[in-house]
Structures are given as C-alpha cells and as structure tokens.
Design an enzyme around this catalytic site. Structure first.
Site, short mmCIF file in Angstrom:
data_model
loop_
_atom_site.label_atom_id
_atom_site.label_comp_id
_atom_site.label_asym_id
_atom_site.label_seq_id
_atom_site.Cartn_x
_atom_site.Cartn_y
_atom_site.Cartn_z
N THR A 1 0.82 -1.22 0.00
CA THR A 1 0.00 0.00 0.00
C THR A 1 0.85 1.27 0.00
O THR A 1 1.99 1.26 0.49
CB THR A 1 -0.90 0.00 1.26
OG1 THR A 1 -1.54 1.25 1.36
CG2 THR A 1 -0.10 -0.24 2.54
N ASP A 2 0.26 2.36 -0.48
CA ASP A 2 0.97 3.65 -0.44
C ASP A 2 1.08 4.18 0.99
O ASP A 2 1.86 5.10 1.25
CB ASP A 2 0.27 4.68 -1.34
CG ASP A 2 -1.18 4.98 -0.96
OD1 ASP A 2 -1.70 4.34 -0.03
OD2 ASP A 2 -1.78 5.87 -1.59
N GLU A 3 0.29 3.60 1.91
CA GLU A 3 0.29 4.12 3.29
C GLU A 3 1.64 3.93 3.99
O GLU A 3 1.90 4.57 5.01
CB GLU A 3 -0.83 3.48 4.11
CG GLU A 3 -2.19 3.76 3.53
CD GLU A 3 -3.35 3.52 4.49
OE1 GLU A 3 -3.13 3.38 5.70
OE2 GLU A 3 -4.48 3.47 4.00
N TYR B 1 -1.94 -0.37 10.96
CA TYR B 1 -2.06 -1.06 9.66
C TYR B 1 -0.85 -0.76 8.78
O TYR B 1 -0.20 -1.69 8.28
CB TYR B 1 -3.35 -0.62 8.93
CG TYR B 1 -3.36 -0.96 7.45
CD1 TYR B 1 -3.43 -2.29 7.01
CD2 TYR B 1 -3.28 0.05 6.48
CE1 TYR B 1 -3.43 -2.60 5.66
CE2 TYR B 1 -3.29 -0.25 5.12
CZ TYR B 1 -3.36 -1.58 4.72
OH TYR B 1 -3.35 -1.89 3.38
N LYS C 1 2.14 -3.23 7.28
CA LYS C 1 2.42 -3.42 5.84
C LYS C 1 3.87 -3.02 5.53
O LYS C 1 4.57 -3.68 4.75
CB LYS C 1 1.45 -2.61 4.98
CG LYS C 1 0.02 -3.10 4.98
CD LYS C 1 -0.18 -4.50 4.38
CE LYS C 1 0.02 -4.56 2.90
NZ LYS C 1 -0.37 -5.89 2.35
P1 NAD Z 1 -9.67 -7.34 1.97
O1 NAD Z 1 -9.69 -7.08 3.44
O2 NAD Z 1 -10.88 -7.07 1.17
O3 NAD Z 1 -9.27 -8.86 1.70
C1 NAD Z 1 -8.27 -9.52 2.43
C2 NAD Z 1 -8.44 -11.03 2.20
O4 NAD Z 1 -7.41 -11.70 2.92
C3 NAD Z 1 -9.77 -11.59 2.70
O5 NAD Z 1 -10.36 -12.40 1.71
C4 NAD Z 1 -9.40 -12.39 3.93
O6 NAD Z 1 -10.26 -13.49 4.16
C5 NAD Z 1 -7.99 -12.83 3.58
N1 NAD Z 1 -7.19 -13.15 4.76
C6 NAD Z 1 -7.07 -12.39 5.88
N2 NAD Z 1 -6.26 -13.03 6.77
C7 NAD Z 1 -5.87 -14.19 6.19
C8 NAD Z 1 -5.03 -15.26 6.60
N3 NAD Z 1 -4.45 -15.27 7.81
N4 NAD Z 1 -4.81 -16.28 5.74
C9 NAD Z 1 -5.41 -16.29 4.52
N5 NAD Z 1 -6.22 -15.31 4.09
C10 NAD Z 1 -6.45 -14.28 4.91
O7 NAD Z 1 -8.42 -6.52 1.45
P2 NAD Z 1 -8.21 -5.75 0.05
O8 NAD Z 1 -8.71 -4.38 0.18
O9 NAD Z 1 -8.65 -6.62 -1.04
O10 NAD Z 1 -6.61 -5.68 0.04
C11 NAD Z 1 -5.83 -6.74 -0.49
C12 NAD Z 1 -4.36 -6.39 -0.37
O11 NAD Z 1 -4.09 -5.18 -1.08
C13 NAD Z 1 -3.91 -6.14 1.07
O12 NAD Z 1 -2.61 -6.68 1.21
C14 NAD Z 1 -3.89 -4.62 1.19
O13 NAD Z 1 -2.94 -4.21 2.14
C15 NAD Z 1 -3.49 -4.22 -0.21
N6 NAD Z 1 -3.98 -2.89 -0.67
C16 NAD Z 1 -5.31 -2.55 -0.53
C17 NAD Z 1 -5.75 -1.32 -1.03
C18 NAD Z 1 -7.20 -0.91 -0.95
O14 NAD Z 1 -7.53 0.25 -1.28
N7 NAD Z 1 -8.12 -1.76 -0.54
C19 NAD Z 1 -4.85 -0.44 -1.64
C20 NAD Z 1 -3.49 -0.83 -1.72
C21 NAD Z 1 -3.09 -2.06 -1.25
O1 DAU Z 2 -4.18 3.99 0.41
C1 DAU Z 2 -4.40 2.62 0.32
C2 DAU Z 2 -5.24 2.16 1.50
O2 DAU Z 2 -6.56 2.65 1.28
C3 DAU Z 2 -5.26 0.65 1.66
O3 DAU Z 2 -3.96 0.20 1.96
C4 DAU Z 2 -6.22 0.23 2.78
O4 DAU Z 2 -6.30 -1.18 2.85
C5 DAU Z 2 -7.59 0.80 2.46
O5 DAU Z 2 -8.49 0.50 3.52
C6 DAU Z 2 -7.52 2.32 2.27
O6 DAU Z 2 -7.23 3.00 3.52
P1 DAU Z 2 -8.00 4.35 3.93
O7 DAU Z 2 -7.91 4.49 5.40
O8 DAU Z 2 -7.58 5.49 3.10
O9 DAU Z 2 -9.51 3.93 3.46
P2 DAU Z 2 -10.94 4.11 4.15
O10 DAU Z 2 -11.95 3.71 3.12
O11 DAU Z 2 -11.02 3.48 5.49
O12 DAU Z 2 -11.03 5.70 4.34
C7 DAU Z 2 -10.88 6.59 3.26
C8 DAU Z 2 -10.92 8.00 3.83
O13 DAU Z 2 -12.26 8.28 4.29
C9 DAU Z 2 -10.01 8.21 5.03
O14 DAU Z 2 -9.50 9.53 5.00
C10 DAU Z 2 -10.95 8.04 6.24
C11 DAU Z 2 -12.28 8.57 5.71
N1 DAU Z 2 -13.50 7.93 6.24
C12 DAU Z 2 -13.56 6.55 6.23
C13 DAU Z 2 -14.68 5.90 6.70
C14 DAU Z 2 -14.74 4.40 6.71
C15 DAU Z 2 -14.56 8.69 6.69
O15 DAU Z 2 -14.51 9.95 6.65
N2 DAU Z 2 -15.67 8.05 7.13
C16 DAU Z 2 -15.78 6.68 7.18
O16 DAU Z 2 -16.83 6.16 7.63
#
Ligand code: NAD
Ligand code: DAU
Length: 350
Positions: A131-133, A156, A160
């Site tokens: 992630t970019d975080e 988190y 990562k």
């Molecule tokens: P998600 O939470 O939707 O999915 C995570 C999956 O991992 C789930 O299906 C869960 O069952 C599985 N999992 C969790 N623990 C496990 C374990 N111990 N063994 C096997 N499986 C397990 O997450 P996502 O949003 O799809 O993110 C996927 C990946 O991409 C993550 O590594 C996250 O850090 C990264 N990522 C997410 C975002 C985003 O915006 N969602 C952006 C950048 C990177």
């Molecule tokens: O940048 C990549 C990341 O983006 C991923 O690595 C994470 O897995 C993914 O969850 C996401 O993280 P964020 O914290 O940015 O996403 P989230 O959807 O939780 O929140 C987006 C923004 O909105 C953040 O500034 C918090 C705000 N927010 C979020 C929720 C859930 C609100 O204002 N209200 C809300 O109810």
C-alpha cells in the site's frame, strides 16, 4: 505451466486479480488461498469457481506446516500475496491481529517459498501487494515516489511497511526473486462496506447518517480496482525482479468532495431529489492519527510497463454505484454475515 498461489483471493482486490488471471491465462493454474475472515467472501468469485484452471483452498497464511504442505501438494511455482488485514480503523482497535496476519503471515509464506524453491530460485516470483500508506502522510504538495522513505503512521501501515521490509530482506539474504507494488485507494465492486465508498452507498440506500471523519479535508488518490488488477498482471509478467512499482489513479479527492459526488450520483440513480442524500452527511470524531493526504506518482509503471488507468473516474464511479444497486443480495449477505452459509453449502464443510 505455472501454478500460481494467490493469497487473499476471496477479498476485494484479490477476487479481481483471481478473475483476471483465471480468464486470461488458461495455461496457468490459479490456487486461491483464503482464510475467509469477515472480509473474505466466495460470492465475489462465483463466476469463475468451476473453471478448470482454478482451485479454492481455505487456510491460514500463518500456519507454517499447512503452507509447506500446500507448496508441495500444489507444486506452487509463484506467489501473488494479497492476504492481509486491510482496514485502518480495525488496526487502531486491534493492532495485534494486523501484526499476526500482515507480518507473521508474510514471513511464513517467504519461508515456505525459499524452502520449496531453493533448488532453483531463478524460476520463481514472489510478488507482494502493498500500500501507499507505508510512505506516511503528505501535506498539500508532493507525491509518493518509489524512493520516498518509509514513514508509516497507523498500526495497519506499520504492519504493511514491516512486511515490505521482510520481503526485501528475503531477496537480499536468500536471493528470493521478489516484486513489490504500493497502490493507492481502490474502489469498485465487491469492496466490504466498512471502507468509505461502499459504506456511504449502503448508508444512503438505508437512509442512515454518512459519517465523515473530522472536517472531511483528508485527501486520497482513487483507482478503480480492475485497473489495479491490470497493474498487478503487468508487474507480475513484465516488471523487473527486485523492483518496486507505485500504482495510483492520478486522481486526488478530498473526502467531503467525493462523498458529495457520490450523494449526487445516488440521488440520480435512486430517483431522489437533488441534495437529498447529502442531507445525511454527519461530521464525526476524527480517526486517531488520521493521515492527511496520499498521492502516488505512478510515472515509473507508466513509463516502464506502459500501464495507466483505463477508466475515467466518473465512469468508474458510475459502474461502482450501479454494481452495488444491482447486487442488493451481496450487500445484504456481507452485512448480515450470511455469506458464510454459501461456503458451507458449496464446500460442505465449516
Ligand atoms: P480485503 O480485506 O478485502 O481482503 C483480504 C483477504 O485476505 C480476505 O479475503 C481475507 O479473508 C484474507 N485473509 C485475511 N487473513 C488471512 C489469513 N491469515 N490467511 C489467509 N487469508 C487471509 O483486502 P483488500 O482491500 O482486497 O486488500 C488486499 C491487499 O491489497 C492487502 O494486502 C492490502 O494491504 C493491499 N492494498 C489494498 C488497497 C485498498 O484500497 N483496498 C490499496 C493498496 C493495497
Ligand atoms: O491507500 C491505500 C489504503 O486505502 C489501503 O492500503 C487500505 O487497505 C484501504 O483500507 C484504504 O485506507 P484508507 O484508510 O484510506 O480507506 P478508508 O476507506 O477506510 O477511508 C478513506 C478515507 O475516508 C479516510 O480519509 C478516512 C475517511 N473515512 C472513512 C470511513 C470508513 C470517513 O470519513 N468516514 C468513514 O466512515
């Protein structure tokens, strides 16, 4: 012939990656390993579950004996690792489960890969999706580059960042061939409604308050999930071994602005009068340690691999909203947890 282990393939991004690989590469076997936590849902990949080149296995990336057996039985040739705990708010209330899955789980996979591939490491790729975080929080200007020093601010992002360091350490120490990508915020179908956009869509549908943290001034860079899956495909196949690629949407939005955009779109789709959904916006206590701004400079992947987002943001949002409105059962199942029954029925186990 490749036997690719995709971890977390029942989650949001993982399900789009699995679908793309299963449909595009009939000569690969895709083994989807997922623990099916609250975020994992096999309904996400129902459409490909009977494909000949696809197999689902329920299991935990933290279970070393099980992972070693899996490498052996399935003759795993490559890994695309997405399984993780992914929600920042959950990491604030339960940091240790993030350390366990994201750090311990990643190292367990790295260990198994080196052990199983040690005869010829040069034929195998371990691709870690991050992630970019990990780069921390930006003020009003500047972008995250692949060379930006790590500065994670939440449990988190610290977990990562730690997993990224372990992946690089395995490349240096054991000569594992690794690739890493760091992506910005994804949006699109199948995202669990704890994350900003699906949560807001669900609440608008149910006429519930829309909780905007703090003043809504935080900024995120949004990318359609299928474009992230396309980037993963490009990096896996064309990316240089040992390199990191930043992936982003070139698409920054203040939270309050994206919520207003969504409200307007939902008003139109639901036939409500203009401004109706926005009345639900409620400012709530800010997230602890809330990162102000993320913004990715994705010029490396664009220049070296020719990747760029395929969808305009307005088009992506339209598709996303339509998907959630056309799939009320999916939303109903994930909010009630009843999707677990689907697994039991399909696989006849718990
Ligand atoms: P998600 O939470 O939707 O999915 C995570 C999956 O991992 C789930 O299906 C869960 O069952 C599985 N999992 C969790 N623990 C496990 C374990 N111990 N063994 C096997 N499986 C397990 O997450 P996502 O949003 O799809 O993110 C996927 C990946 O991409 C993550 O590594 C996250 O850090 C990264 N990522 C997410 C975002 C985003 O915006 N969602 C952006 C950048 C990177
Ligand atoms: O940048 C990549 C990341 O983006 C991923 O690595 C994470 O897995 C993914 O969850 C996401 O993280 P964020 O914290 O940015 O996403 P989230 O959807 O939780 O929140 C987006 C923004 O909105 C953040 O500034 C918090 C705000 N927010 C979020 C929720 C859930 C609100 O204002 N209200 C809300 O109810």
């Amino acid at each position: 012939m490749k036997n690719i282990l995709v971890t977390g393939g029942a989650g949001f991004i993982g399900s789009h990656v699995v679908r793309l690989f299963v449909n595009k590469y009939s000569n690969y076997n895709i083994i989807n390993l997922d623990l099916l936590t609250y975020a994992g849902n096999l309904e996400n990949i129902k459409d490909i579950e009977s494909s000949n080149n696809y197999k689902f296995i329920k299991g935990d990336i933290c279970d070393a004996d099980f992972i070693e057996q899996l490498f052996k039985i399935e003759q795993i040739t490559d890994v695309i690792h997405l399984a993780a705990e992914s929600h920042v708010d959950r990491s604030i209330s339960d940091p240790l489960s993030f350390v366990k899955t994201n750090v311990f789980g990643t190292v367990t996979l790295l260990n198994a890969a080196v052990k199983f591939w040690k005869q010829d490491l040069s034929n195998h790729i371990f691709y870690h999706v991050s992630t970019d975080e990990v780069y921390g929080s930006l003020r009003e200007d500047g972008f995250f580059l692949e060379t930006t020093p790590y500065d994670p601010q939440s449990p988190y992002s610290a977990s990562k960042a730690s997993s990224d360091h372990f992946v690089r350490a395995w490349a240096n120490t054991y000569k594992l061939q690794v690739k890493i990508s760091n992506c910005s915020n994804n949006y699109g179908p199948n995202q669990f409604p704890e994350k900003l956009l699906p949560l807001m869509i669900n609440n608008i549908k149910n006429n519930k308050p829309l909780p905007v943290y703090g003043k809504g001034e935080n900024i995120r860079d949004w990318l359609y999930v299928v474009d992230h899956a396309r980037a993963i495909d490009d990096i896996f196949h064309k990316g240089t071994i040992g390199e990191t690629y930043n992936v982003g949407g070139f698409n920054e939005w203040k939270n309050i602005d994206i919520v207003h955009l969504l409200c307007n779109l939902m008003d139109k789709k639901l036939g409500k009068s203009e401004g109706e959904s926005a009345k639900l916006i409620t400012y709530v206590t800010d997230r602890a340690g809330h990162d102000h701004r993320y913004a990715i400079d994705a010029s490396k992947i664009k220049k070296e691999l020719g990747w760029k987002p395929s969808l305009q943001f307005e088009e992506g949002m339209e598709k996303t909203v339509e998907w959630y409105l056309e799939n009320p059962n999916w939303l109903e199942h994930v909010t009630s947890g009843s999707y677990k029954d689907y697994y039991k029925k399909t696989y006849l186990v718990n």
